[in-house]
Design a protein around this motif. Structure first.
Motif, PDB file in Angstrom:
ATOM      1  N   GLY A  35       0.825  -1.204   0.000  1.00 27.35           N
ATOM      2  CA  GLY A  35       0.000   0.000   0.000  1.00 27.35           C
ATOM      3  C   GLY A  35       0.852   1.244   0.000  1.00 27.35           C
ATOM      4  N   TRP A  36       0.198   2.342  -0.214  1.00 25.16           N
ATOM      5  CA  TRP A  36       0.818   3.654  -0.100  1.00 25.16           C
ATOM      6  C   TRP A  36      -0.034   4.491   0.852  1.00 25.16           C
ATOM      7  N   HIS A  95       4.718   7.025   1.959  1.00 21.82           N
ATOM      8  CA  HIS A  95       5.379   5.795   2.399  1.00 21.82           C
ATOM      9  C   HIS A  95       4.736   4.605   1.714  1.00 21.82           C
ATOM     10  N   CYS A  96       5.542   3.622   1.380  1.00 26.20           N
ATOM     11  CA  CYS A  96       4.949   2.366   0.947  1.00 26.20           C
ATOM     12  C   CYS A  96       4.915   1.422   2.139  1.00 26.20           C
ATOM     13  N   SER A  97       3.951   0.539   2.113  1.00 31.80           N
ATOM     14  CA  SER A  97       3.753  -0.378   3.217  1.00 31.80           C
ATOM     15  C   SER A  97       3.573  -1.781   2.685  1.00 31.80           C
ATOM     16  N   ALA A  98       3.703  -2.736   3.583  1.00 32.64           N
ATOM     17  CA  ALA A  98       3.498  -4.132   3.223  1.00 32.64           C
ATOM     18  C   ALA A  98       2.850  -4.857   4.384  1.00 32.64           C
ATOM     19  N   ASP A  99       1.913  -5.732   4.063  1.00 31.18           N
ATOM     20  CA  ASP A  99       1.239  -6.558   5.062  1.00 31.18           C
ATOM     21  C   ASP A  99       1.165  -7.981   4.547  1.00 31.18           C
ATOM     22  N   ARG A 107      -7.649  -4.361   8.424  1.00 35.02           N
ATOM     23  CA  ARG A 107      -7.524  -3.801   7.076  1.00 35.02           C
ATOM     24  C   ARG A 107      -8.305  -2.504   6.986  1.00 35.02           C
ATOM     25  N   THR A 108      -7.610  -1.460   6.565  1.00 35.00           N
ATOM     26  CA  THR A 108      -8.241  -0.151   6.534  1.00 35.00           C
ATOM     27  C   THR A 108      -8.483   0.370   5.126  1.00 35.00           C
ATOM     28  N   PHE A 114      -1.459  -1.398   6.409  1.00 34.30           N
ATOM     29  CA  PHE A 114      -0.353  -0.442   6.540  1.00 34.30           C
ATOM     30  C   PHE A 114       0.453  -0.729   7.801  1.00 34.30           C
ATOM     31  N   GLY A 115       0.737  -1.987   8.021  1.00 34.54           N
ATOM     32  CA  GLY A 115       1.404  -2.391   9.253  1.00 34.54           C
ATOM     33  C   GLY A 115       2.907  -2.169   9.270  1.00 34.54           C
ATOM     34  N   SER A 116       3.555  -2.346   8.148  1.00 38.28           N
ATOM     35  CA  SER A 116       5.005  -2.165   8.076  1.00 38.28           C
ATOM     36  C   SER A 116       5.306  -1.152   6.982  1.00 38.28           C
ATOM     37  N   TRP A 117       6.178  -0.247   7.268  1.00 35.67           N
ATOM     38  CA  TRP A 117       6.557   0.757   6.276  1.00 35.67           C
ATOM     39  C   TRP A 117       7.978   1.212   6.529  1.00 35.67           C
TER      40      TRP A 117
END
Length: 127
Positions: A35-36, A95-99, A107-108, A114-117
């Motif tokens: 995600g971004w 920011h980019c994120s990864a889950d 999940r939003t 957006f748990g890790s970025w």
């Protein structure tokens, strides 16, 4: 160890375009959703877009629908955010994120929590 870093920010005039990219390490690309999100002074963190790189499903915040496109290049294991028709209110640190694809996070936006970025990239839009 999940590591992410966003690239591609810069200064652009309103109406212009930028393409952001997300580099990652420490995990298998297709086991995660990406995600971004963006942060701007005085504003809440805002999830902008999300992609499931396995099935290509994408989700966008209403504020960017029709202007931003998230996509991935599996050969390069890279996720991009194409931002067109930029507005001054799009300015911020992206920011980019990864889950984990099958993770339990709340999940939003689409499949993204957006748990890790990692380190973001600054986008400035002049009016």
């Amino acid at each position: 160890d999940v590591q992410l870093q966003a690239f591609g920010g810069g200064l652009v005039q309103a109406g212009g375009s930028l393409r952001l990219s997300c580099q990652h390490s420490g995990f298998t690309f297709t086991d995660y959703v990406f995600g971004w999100f963006r942060r701007a002074p005085g504003k809440e963190r805002e999830g902008v877009s999300c992609i499931n790189v396995r099935n290509g499903e994408t989700t966008y915040a209403d504020s960017v629908k029709g202007r931003f496109t998230i996509f991935s290049d599996s050969a390069k294991s890279t996720v991009y955010l194409q931002m067109d028709s930029l507005k001054p209110e799009d300015a911020g640190v992206y920011h980019c994120s990864a889950d984990p694809l099958f993770g339990a996070g709340r999940r939003t936006l689409g499949a993204c929590s957006f748990g890790s970025w990692g380190r973001g990239t600054l986008v400035t839009v002049s009016s």
